[in-house]
Design a protein around this motif. Structure first.
Motif, PDB file in Angstrom:
ATOM      1  N   LYS A  40       0.848  -1.092  -0.041  1.00 56.61           N
ATOM      2  CA  LYS A  40      -0.049   0.003  -0.009  1.00 56.61           C
ATOM      3  C   LYS A  40       0.792   1.330   0.083  1.00 56.61           C
ATOM      4  O   LYS A  40       1.643   1.306   0.798  1.00 56.61           O
ATOM      5  N   THR A  41       0.462   2.136  -0.989  1.00 56.68           N
ATOM      6  CA  THR A  41       1.366   3.456  -0.988  1.00 56.68           C
ATOM      7  C   THR A  41       0.237   4.519  -1.016  1.00 56.68           C
ATOM      8  O   THR A  41      -0.796   4.352  -1.405  1.00 56.68           O
TER       9      THR A  41
ATOM     10  N   VAL B 258      -4.504   9.835  -2.237  1.00 54.95           N
ATOM     11  CA  VAL B 258      -4.506   8.825  -3.184  1.00 54.95           C
ATOM     12  C   VAL B 258      -3.821   7.559  -2.710  1.00 54.95           C
ATOM     13  O   VAL B 258      -3.044   7.835  -2.092  1.00 54.95           O
ATOM     14  N   GLN B 259      -4.585   6.372  -2.434  1.00 54.95           N
ATOM     15  CA  GLN B 259      -4.027   5.313  -2.000  1.00 54.95           C
ATOM     16  C   GLN B 259      -4.209   4.004  -3.067  1.00 54.95           C
ATOM     17  O   GLN B 259      -5.159   3.774  -3.653  1.00 54.95           O
ATOM     18  N   VAL B 260      -3.069   3.584  -2.953  1.00 55.77           N
ATOM     19  CA  VAL B 260      -2.708   2.793  -4.364  1.00 55.77           C
ATOM     20  C   VAL B 260      -2.127   1.166  -3.612  1.00 55.77           C
ATOM     21  O   VAL B 260      -1.168   1.419  -2.846  1.00 55.77           O
ATOM     22  N   TYR B 261      -2.801   0.217  -4.291  1.00 59.43           N
ATOM     23  CA  TYR B 261      -1.931  -1.050  -3.868  1.00 59.43           C
ATOM     24  C   TYR B 261      -1.370  -1.687  -5.142  1.00 59.43           C
ATOM     25  O   TYR B 261      -2.090  -1.671  -6.302  1.00 59.43           O
ATOM     26  N   ALA B 262      -0.122  -1.980  -4.719  1.00 57.81           N
ATOM     27  CA  ALA B 262       0.715  -2.368  -6.051  1.00 57.81           C
ATOM     28  C   ALA B 262       1.635  -3.509  -5.773  1.00 57.81           C
ATOM     29  O   ALA B 262       1.505  -3.742  -4.656  1.00 57.81           O
TER      30      ALA B 262
ATOM     31  N   ARG C 149       7.945   0.847  -5.204  1.00 53.06           N
ATOM     32  CA  ARG C 149       8.351   1.539  -6.444  1.00 53.06           C
ATOM     33  C   ARG C 149       7.009   1.912  -7.333  1.00 53.06           C
ATOM     34  O   ARG C 149       6.969   2.773  -7.776  1.00 53.06           O
ATOM     35  N   GLN C 150       6.499   0.627  -7.725  1.00 49.54           N
ATOM     36  CA  GLN C 150       5.310   0.844  -8.548  1.00 49.54           C
ATOM     37  C   GLN C 150       4.291   1.473  -7.983  1.00 49.54           C
ATOM     38  O   GLN C 150       3.663   2.375  -8.783  1.00 49.54           O
ATOM     39  N   GLY C 151       3.805   1.484  -6.815  1.00 45.83           N
ATOM     40  CA  GLY C 151       3.010   2.381  -5.893  1.00 45.83           C
ATOM     41  C   GLY C 151       3.286   3.727  -6.161  1.00 45.83           C
ATOM     42  O   GLY C 151       2.540   4.654  -6.273  1.00 45.83           O
ATOM     43  N   GLU C 152       4.506   3.998  -5.668  1.00 50.95           N
ATOM     44  CA  GLU C 152       5.087   5.350  -5.551  1.00 50.95           C
ATOM     45  C   GLU C 152       4.699   5.920  -6.970  1.00 50.95           C
ATOM     46  O   GLU C 152       4.611   7.283  -7.152  1.00 50.95           O
ATOM     47  N   GLU C 153       5.342   5.394  -7.804  1.00 49.82           N
ATOM     48  CA  GLU C 153       5.117   6.164  -9.280  1.00 49.82           C
ATOM     49  C   GLU C 153       3.874   6.067  -9.817  1.00 49.82           C
ATOM     50  O   GLU C 153       3.356   7.341 -10.368  1.00 49.82           O
TER      51      GLU C 153
ATOM     52  N   LEU D 213      -1.609   2.152 -15.560  1.00 49.31           N
ATOM     53  CA  LEU D 213      -0.022   1.701 -15.199  1.00 49.31           C
ATOM     54  C   LEU D 213      -0.377   0.439 -14.489  1.00 49.31           C
ATOM     55  O   LEU D 213       0.494  -0.075 -14.017  1.00 49.31           O
ATOM     56  N   GLY D 214      -1.370  -0.297 -14.703  1.00 47.95           N
ATOM     57  CA  GLY D 214      -1.568  -1.715 -14.132  1.00 47.95           C
ATOM     58  C   GLY D 214      -2.060  -1.944 -12.852  1.00 47.95           C
ATOM     59  O   GLY D 214      -2.152  -2.761 -12.219  1.00 47.95           O
ATOM     60  N   ILE D 215      -2.511  -0.815 -12.346  1.00 48.63           N
ATOM     61  CA  ILE D 215      -3.020  -0.788 -10.821  1.00 48.63           C
ATOM     62  C   ILE D 215      -4.479  -1.325 -11.016  1.00 48.63           C
ATOM     63  O   ILE D 215      -5.167  -0.871 -11.911  1.00 48.63           O
ATOM     64  N   THR D 216      -4.813  -2.307  -9.973  1.00 43.30           N
ATOM     65  CA  THR D 216      -6.152  -2.813  -9.949  1.00 43.30           C
ATOM     66  C   THR D 216      -6.984  -2.480  -8.646  1.00 43.30           C
ATOM     67  O   THR D 216      -8.124  -2.558  -8.688  1.00 43.30           O
ATOM     68  N   SER D 217      -6.188  -1.888  -7.777  1.00 40.43           N
ATOM     69  CA  SER D 217      -6.825  -1.767  -6.457  1.00 40.43           C
ATOM     70  C   SER D 217      -6.522  -0.151  -6.075  1.00 40.43           C
ATOM     71  O   SER D 217      -5.211  -0.134  -5.823  1.00 40.43           O
ATOM     72  N   ALA D 218      -7.468   0.677  -6.056  1.00 45.57           N
ATOM     73  CA  ALA D 218      -6.952   1.975  -5.515  1.00 45.57           C
ATOM     74  C   ALA D 218      -8.202   2.742  -5.067  1.00 45.57           C
ATOM     75  O   ALA D 218      -9.487   2.562  -5.546  1.00 45.57           O
TER      76      ALA D 218
END
Ligand code: ADP
Ligand code: MG
Length: 333
Positions: free
Chosen positions: A12-13, A26-30, A34-38, A179-184
């Motif tokens: 989680k980022t 903005v809350q991203v699961y990656a 690094r992918q989350g931060e980008e 960017l390939g994220i599926t959960s945010a």
């Protein structure tokens, strides 16, 4: 398949920053930090770019240029075209209650300037005479060099405050998805917009603010949807007598909406639709909002009235939990 997803470790980022006159998280699961931060940085950049296009107060914005073009045709970015095009559709669908051309009126009341006052009826009538947005000309293909142009009436000015955050949330999530994220999840000052479900496959729980202050009054479980709330409690000023003037206006009178609703929450796939609708249903009031929902049936809603009633649409019956002791809780179907 779900097992694979659930066992797949997700990092989680999250990032919180000020933009669009509010705080945004903005809350991203990656797969990796690094992918989350980008992804977070890309969403933040997307939101900043949209603010620079849609803001009424940033002098470089397309909206500002349009508002100061004196009625001349003006080239705009596709995003501005899209938001305006959708705003005009919502204007039509709501019988004119959603109106993106109320900026001169809203500014006269002091919203956006901070110089709060109550304009006279004559002043309101004059200002409203420039808000007939059926007169707005939009052109999707003027030429290859000027693909999107808009022409307002000379004294007309636009304000996307009732729709911009929803649109921006949609764009931020689309960027994350690309960017390939599926959960945010993106929280734009209380408007919550989600991409997919939580990484374990379960829905997100979104609390609905108590319009009278205090803890959330209810919560709704959703996945891949936007939950957008409009309420008079969000932005207002009071005169010396303690009369409250809110930031959502009735385009028929030029007065702050006073429809007996404390807040309206709309749950829909598109944030832009949910945002425009929450503002519109708030102006309509309970009965017209219920009728609108019955006719449309392409969204869900939660209405909280000044009498302490809660009404919710049938589609969220199993997703809603109510914590507050409302005078009544009614399902509309
Ligand atoms: P918030 O921005 O507080 O989340 P809303 O989405 O309901 O709440 O938008 C309110 C904003 O919409 C106002 O600040 C103003 O910029 C704009 N607005 C006010 N009245 C209307 C209206 N009748 N139609 C469209 N936009 C409106
Ligand atoms: Mg809105």
């Amino acid at each position: 398949m779900l097992f694979t997803l659930a066992s797949c470790k997700q990092v989680k980022t999250s990032d919180t920053f000020a933009a669009m006159n509010t705080y945004i998280t903005v809350q991203v699961y990656a797969r990796t930090a690094r992918q989350g931060e980008e992804a977070c940085a890309a969403a933040k950049a997307e939101l900043a770019a949209l603010e620079t296009l849609l803001s009424t107060t940033i002098a470089e914005s397309d909206t500002y240029k349009l508002n100061h073009a004196g009625g001349a045709p003006t080239a705009v970015h596709q995003c501005v075209y899209d938001v305006l095009d959708f705003s005009l559709q919502m204007h039509e669908r709501t019988g004119g209650l959603f109106n993106p051309a109320l900026y001169p009126l809203i500014r006269a009341w002091g919203f956006t300037t901070g110089d709060y006052r109550v304009p006279s009826e004559a002043e309101r009538t004059e200002l409203l005479s420039h808000s007939d947005c059926t007169q707005v000309r939009i052109n999707a293909a003027d030429s290859a060099a000027l693909p999107y142009t808009v022409q307002l009436l000379p004294d007309m000015q636009l304000d996307f405050g009732g729709i911009a955050k929803g649109y921006a949330g949609d764009c931020a999530l689309a960027r994350l998805s690309a960017l390939g994220i599926t959960s945010a999840l993106v929280n734009l000052g209380g408007n919550v917009q989600t991409l997919g479900a939580k990484p374990d496959g379960s829905p997100w729980t979104v609390g609905i603010t108590n319009p009278w202050g205090g803890e959330a009054v209810c919560a709704v479980k959703i996945a891949g949807k936007a939950v957008v709330t409009s309420g008079g409690y969000e932005r207002f000023f009071e005169d010396d007598d303690g009369t409250r003037y809110i930031h959502i206006f009735d385009a028929r009178t030029g007065l702050p909406a006073d429809s007996g609703l404390e807040s309206v929450t709309v749950i829909a796939e598109r944030g832009m639709y949910a945002d425009a609708l929450s503002t519109s249903l708030f102006v309509m009031g309970k009965d017209a909002a219920v009728s609108f929902w019955k006719a449309a049936q392409d969204f869900d809603c939660i209405l909280i009235t000044s009498e302490g009633e809660l009404l919710y649409s049938a589609g969220i019956a199993n997703a809603l939990s109510v914590q507050f002791p409302f005078a009544s809780v009614t399902e509309i179907r």
